[in-house]
Design a protein around this motif. Structure first.
Motif, PDB file in Angstrom:
ATOM      1  N   UNK A  11       0.839  -1.207   0.000  1.00  0.00           N
ATOM      2  CA  UNK A  11       0.000   0.000   0.000  1.00  0.00           C
ATOM      3  C   UNK A  11       0.868   1.250   0.000  1.00  0.00           C
ATOM      4  N   UNK A  12       1.929   1.242   0.763  1.00  0.00           N
ATOM      5  CA  UNK A  12       2.838   2.390   0.798  1.00  0.00           C
ATOM      6  C   UNK A  12       3.446   2.629  -0.577  1.00  0.00           C
ATOM      7  N   UNK A  13       3.870   1.544  -1.218  1.00  0.00           N
ATOM      8  CA  UNK A  13       4.465   1.691  -2.548  1.00  0.00           C
ATOM      9  C   UNK A  13       3.451   2.233  -3.554  1.00  0.00           C
ATOM     10  N   UNK A  14       2.251   1.708  -3.538  1.00  0.00           N
ATOM     11  CA  UNK A  14       1.234   2.147  -4.495  1.00  0.00           C
ATOM     12  C   UNK A  14       0.872   3.611  -4.304  1.00  0.00           C
ATOM     13  N   UNK A  15       0.844   4.073  -3.054  1.00  0.00           N
ATOM     14  CA  UNK A  15       0.555   5.481  -2.805  1.00  0.00           C
ATOM     15  C   UNK A  15       1.632   6.369  -3.425  1.00  0.00           C
ATOM     16  N   UNK A  67       9.607   4.981 -15.438  1.00  0.00           N
ATOM     17  CA  UNK A  67      10.344   5.909 -14.585  1.00  0.00           C
ATOM     18  C   UNK A  67       9.593   6.141 -13.274  1.00  0.00           C
ATOM     19  N   UNK A  68       8.262   6.251 -13.347  1.00  0.00           N
ATOM     20  CA  UNK A  68       7.466   6.453 -12.132  1.00  0.00           C
ATOM     21  C   UNK A  68       7.559   5.241 -11.209  1.00  0.00           C
ATOM     22  N   UNK A  69       7.549   4.040 -11.779  1.00  0.00           N
ATOM     23  CA  UNK A  69       7.686   2.823 -10.969  1.00  0.00           C
ATOM     24  C   UNK A  69       9.028   2.797 -10.259  1.00  0.00           C
ATOM     25  N   UNK A  74      12.167   3.622  -4.867  1.00  0.00           N
ATOM     26  CA  UNK A  74      13.169   4.222  -4.001  1.00  0.00           C
ATOM     27  C   UNK A  74      12.560   5.131  -2.952  1.00  0.00           C
ATOM     28  N   UNK A  75      11.554   5.906  -3.350  1.00  0.00           N
ATOM     29  CA  UNK A  75      10.939   6.852  -2.413  1.00  0.00           C
ATOM     30  C   UNK A  75      10.187   6.136  -1.299  1.00  0.00           C
ATOM     31  N   UNK A  76       9.451   5.083  -1.617  1.00  0.00           N
ATOM     32  CA  UNK A  76       8.668   4.383  -0.592  1.00  0.00           C
ATOM     33  C   UNK A  76       9.565   3.696   0.427  1.00  0.00           C
ATOM     34  N   UNK A  77      10.622   3.017  -0.041  1.00  0.00           N
ATOM     35  CA  UNK A  77      11.534   2.352   0.895  1.00  0.00           C
ATOM     36  C   UNK A  77      12.294   3.381   1.724  1.00  0.00           C
ATOM     37  N   UNK A  78      12.704   4.489   1.098  1.00  0.00           N
ATOM     38  CA  UNK A  78      13.383   5.550   1.842  1.00  0.00           C
ATOM     39  C   UNK A  78      12.476   6.134   2.913  1.00  0.00           C
ATOM     40  N   UNK A 105       5.811  -7.518  -6.688  1.00  0.00           N
ATOM     41  CA  UNK A 105       4.491  -7.924  -7.149  1.00  0.00           C
ATOM     42  C   UNK A 105       3.748  -6.745  -7.769  1.00  0.00           C
ATOM     43  N   UNK A 106       3.768  -5.609  -7.082  1.00  0.00           N
ATOM     44  CA  UNK A 106       3.063  -4.429  -7.603  1.00  0.00           C
ATOM     45  C   UNK A 106       3.654  -3.985  -8.934  1.00  0.00           C
TER      46      UNK A 106
END
Length: 368
Positions: A11-15, A67-69, A74-78, A105-106
């Motif tokens: 969910x964090x990654x998708x946001x 590019x967005x993926x 990187x942004x979500x894990x950071x 998966x996402x």
């Protein structure tokens, strides 16, 4: 792996993915509009611009999607690392796979979706963009390079110069040169029309036939009509005008085969065919590489660093694609290698970082 944790990371990654994609797409379209605004004039230009950029948004979705993926990974894990949640996961004995698997998966689903989106939506939208740009705003660019009808063909020993007509109804004002293996002219046929009969046989009307010998002598005769076996079927001349990026896969495959048969250049078409898969699928290893960079030891979990790293990867891959395309056009690299090379490099880099994160590979003090 804990399902709650899996859903939370996903969910964090998708946001982040949705937010970054919307931001990148908006910036791309705004910059494009500002750069071209002076070209948009004439009656009803406002509506035409709205339709134009609605279609450009669809085309740009496929272009900026990978590019967005990458940036979102990187942004979500950071973000998770900055909030101390990665440290909490490690304290609960969750390894890097707790972050890799949800993101993978996402991204995998999104990459497959981009392939389908390109095939069924972007191709049509790209043709619509070109139609509006040329017909309503009179901006032609390199339109003629892709849409001008082809007139010169070669099939076996015969070289065709077809000045008008099409494969279904026949051709008008044609010249057919027959050459020997040492490229000496053996025969020339000029006819008012060339009509398909059956197989490789054609009926020529208003024929002027000239034959040439090795000694330089020639003979000529005129015929009201005659049939010739020219070694080419009507399907051999079914050359479709247009950009290869605006053709569906079935059409691309057909055009590559037909163009190869009549001696036309196929590099752009083969490259477009492979890129239909290679470009969107590059988002998968790119995102995993971004996760690996965000998890490397000693790195501070700042979003700015993640965005900069992602942009550097994008610029590097874009540079590789430009160089590879140039090498294809100069026939120094095969289209398949050119299309898949950036993706392959991303796979290798992502795999090395993943192995390092799992403790199965050590780069040494200097590498770390």
């Amino acid at each position: 792996m804990n399902r709650t944790l899996f859903r939370y990371v996903a969910r964090t990654y998708l946001q982040f993915a949705v937010g970054i994609f919307a931001a990148v797409l908006a910036v791309f379209l705004v910059v494009d509009f500002v750069d071209r605004a002076r070209n948009y004039t004439g009656e009803g230009w406002v509506w035409n611009v709205l339709v134009l950029y609605a279609n450009k948004a669809l085309v740009s979705t496929q272009q900026v999607g990978p590019a967005a993926l990458l940036l979102a990974a990187g942004a979500s894990v950071s973000s998770l690392r900055k909030r101390g949640e990665v440290t909490a996961m490690q304290s609960l004995t969750f390894g890097p796979s707790a972050l890799y698997l949800p993101v993978a998966l996402c991204v995998a689903v999104a990459c497959v979706g981009l392939v389908a989106f390109d095939e069924w939506v972007s191709v049509t939208a790209a043709r619509r963009v070109e139609e509006i740009t040329t017909q309503r705003f009179n901006r032609w660019g390199d339109w003629g390079l892709y849409h001008s009808p082809k007139q010169w063909f070669r099939r076996g020993d015969n070289i065709f110069y077809l000045r008008g007509g099409n494969a279904q109804e026949g051709f008008d004002n044609v010249s057919i040169l027959t050459v020997t293996p040492d490229f000496r002219l053996a025969r020339r046929l000029d006819a008012k029309s060339m009509l398909p009969v059956e197989g490789t046989r054609w009926k020529l009307v208003g024929v002027e036939e000239r034959s040439f010998t090795k000694e330089g002598q020639s003979t000529a005769r005129e015929l009201a009509e005659a049939e010739y076996d020219l070694g080419a079927t009507a399907e051999s001349f079914r050359i479709r005008p247009g950009r290869p990026e605006q053709m569906r896969l079935s059409v691309l495959r057909e055009q590559i085969q037909v163009r190869r048969e009549v001696g036309l250049e196929t590099g752009n078409f083969s490259l477009a065919f492979h890129n239909r898969f290679a470009y969107p699928l590059a988002g998968f290893p790119a995102a995993l590489l971004a996760v690996g960079l965000a998890l490397r030891p000693g790195r501070k979990g700042h979003l700015t660093v993640a965005i900069v790293e992602g942009l550097l990867i994008c610029v590097t891959m874009w540079g590789l694609m430009v160089v590879a395309r140039t090498l294809v056009l100069t026939e120094r690299l095969t289209p398949a290698v050119a299309a898949w090379m950036p993706t392959a490099l991303l796979v290798v880099a992502a795999a090395l970082l993943w192995l390092h994160g799992e403790g199965r590979l050590s780069f040494g003090r200097r590498g770390a």
